[in-house]
Write an enzyme that holds these catalytic residues in place. Structure first.
Site, PDB file in Angstrom:
ATOM      1  N   ASP A 149      17.424 -12.947  15.232  1.00  0.00           N
ATOM      2  CA  ASP A 149      17.746 -11.524  15.077  1.00  0.00           C
ATOM      3  C   ASP A 149      18.955 -11.196  15.937  1.00  0.00           C
ATOM      4  O   ASP A 149      19.164 -11.800  16.994  1.00  0.00           O
ATOM      5  CB  ASP A 149      16.567 -10.646  15.497  1.00  0.00           C
ATOM      6  CG  ASP A 149      15.384 -10.771  14.557  1.00  0.00           C
ATOM      7  OD1 ASP A 149      15.602 -10.980  13.356  1.00  0.00           O
ATOM      8  OD2 ASP A 149      14.228 -10.661  15.029  1.00  0.00           O
ATOM      9  N   ASP A 183      15.933  -8.786   7.190  1.00  0.00           N
ATOM     10  CA  ASP A 183      15.037  -7.669   7.438  1.00  0.00           C
ATOM     11  C   ASP A 183      15.568  -6.386   6.802  1.00  0.00           C
ATOM     12  O   ASP A 183      14.813  -5.597   6.225  1.00  0.00           O
ATOM     13  CB  ASP A 183      14.869  -7.437   8.941  1.00  0.00           C
ATOM     14  CG  ASP A 183      14.238  -8.615   9.655  1.00  0.00           C
ATOM     15  OD1 ASP A 183      13.503  -9.382   9.003  1.00  0.00           O
ATOM     16  OD2 ASP A 183      14.483  -8.765  10.862  1.00  0.00           O
TER      17      ASP A 183
END
Length: 214
Positions: A149, A183
């Site tokens: 991420d 995401d």
């Protein structure tokens, strides 16, 4: 738009999302040390973290079970899109198919991390950055890689008044989760589905006319 064009559009969107997601992740993984952040603006940072769980760093049960669930989910979504595009099945709106493609691509993008990143990268201590195909091997076996991420949007923050129950005096930051392009694709696809296409979320069935011809 014809079903053939819808199919090509959905495939193109899925491929582009997965490619961009993986390019960004690999660049961050091999250019940033774990925990490093770069301020782009006051409200946007590239902040390298890794997680074992679902979107936005959430955790849910066993890593292996979660990875297998993702694979099954992606396979199910691909089959669902294939059913939507079959001859004899009533046409759906292009936007609906695009949303399904975004969700599918997002789930697939994180699957690559779980499947292969443990094999093809090492995880050195900061401030060293990870190596691609390190000579000593990766940091985890197949199915056990960590999801990369990097997108962080601390839009605004404030301190709750001291008289507020439960949260008084605490610091509040919006938006705290760190996430990736996969995401974002899942979130955009799901929200758009729920807001604009919730009535279209049915199992595609061939029409009686198509059955008679068959």
């Amino acid at each position: 738009m014809t079903k053939a064009r819808q199919g090509w559009l959905a495939a193109a969107i899925a491929v582009i999302v997965v490619l961009l997601d993986q390019i960004l992740k690999i660049w961050v993984k091999t250019s940033f040390y774990l925990g490093e952040s770069v301020h782009i603006t006051d409200w946007f940072q590239l902040f390298f973290i890794e997680n074992n769980g679902m979107a936005f760093g959430m955790e849910l049960g066993s890593k292996l079970i979660l990875t297998l669930f993702r694979i099954v989910a992606v396979a199910g979504l691909v089959y669902y899109m294939w059913r939507l595009l079959r001859p004899g099945v009533p046409s759906v709106k292009t936007g609906f198919l695009v949303c399904i493609a975004l969700v599918t691509a997002g789930a697939a993008g994180n699957i690559f991390d779980c499947l292969f990143y443990g094999l093809i990268f090492n995880n050195p201590m900061p401030p060293e950055v990870a190596q691609f195909l390190p000579p000593d091997g990766g940091y985890a076996p197949l199915f056990h890689g960590k999801v990369v991420d990097m997108l962080y949007f601390p839009l605004f923050s404030f301190d709750w008044p001291s008289w507020m129950p439960f949260v008084g005096g605490q610091h509040f930051l919006f938006f705290q989760p760190v996430f990736n392009l996969a995401d974002a694709a899942i979130t955009v696809g799901m929200l758009t589905l729920l807001i604009f296409y919730s009535g279209s979320l049915v199992w595609p069935k061939e029409t009686a006319v198509a059955d008679e011809k068959a």
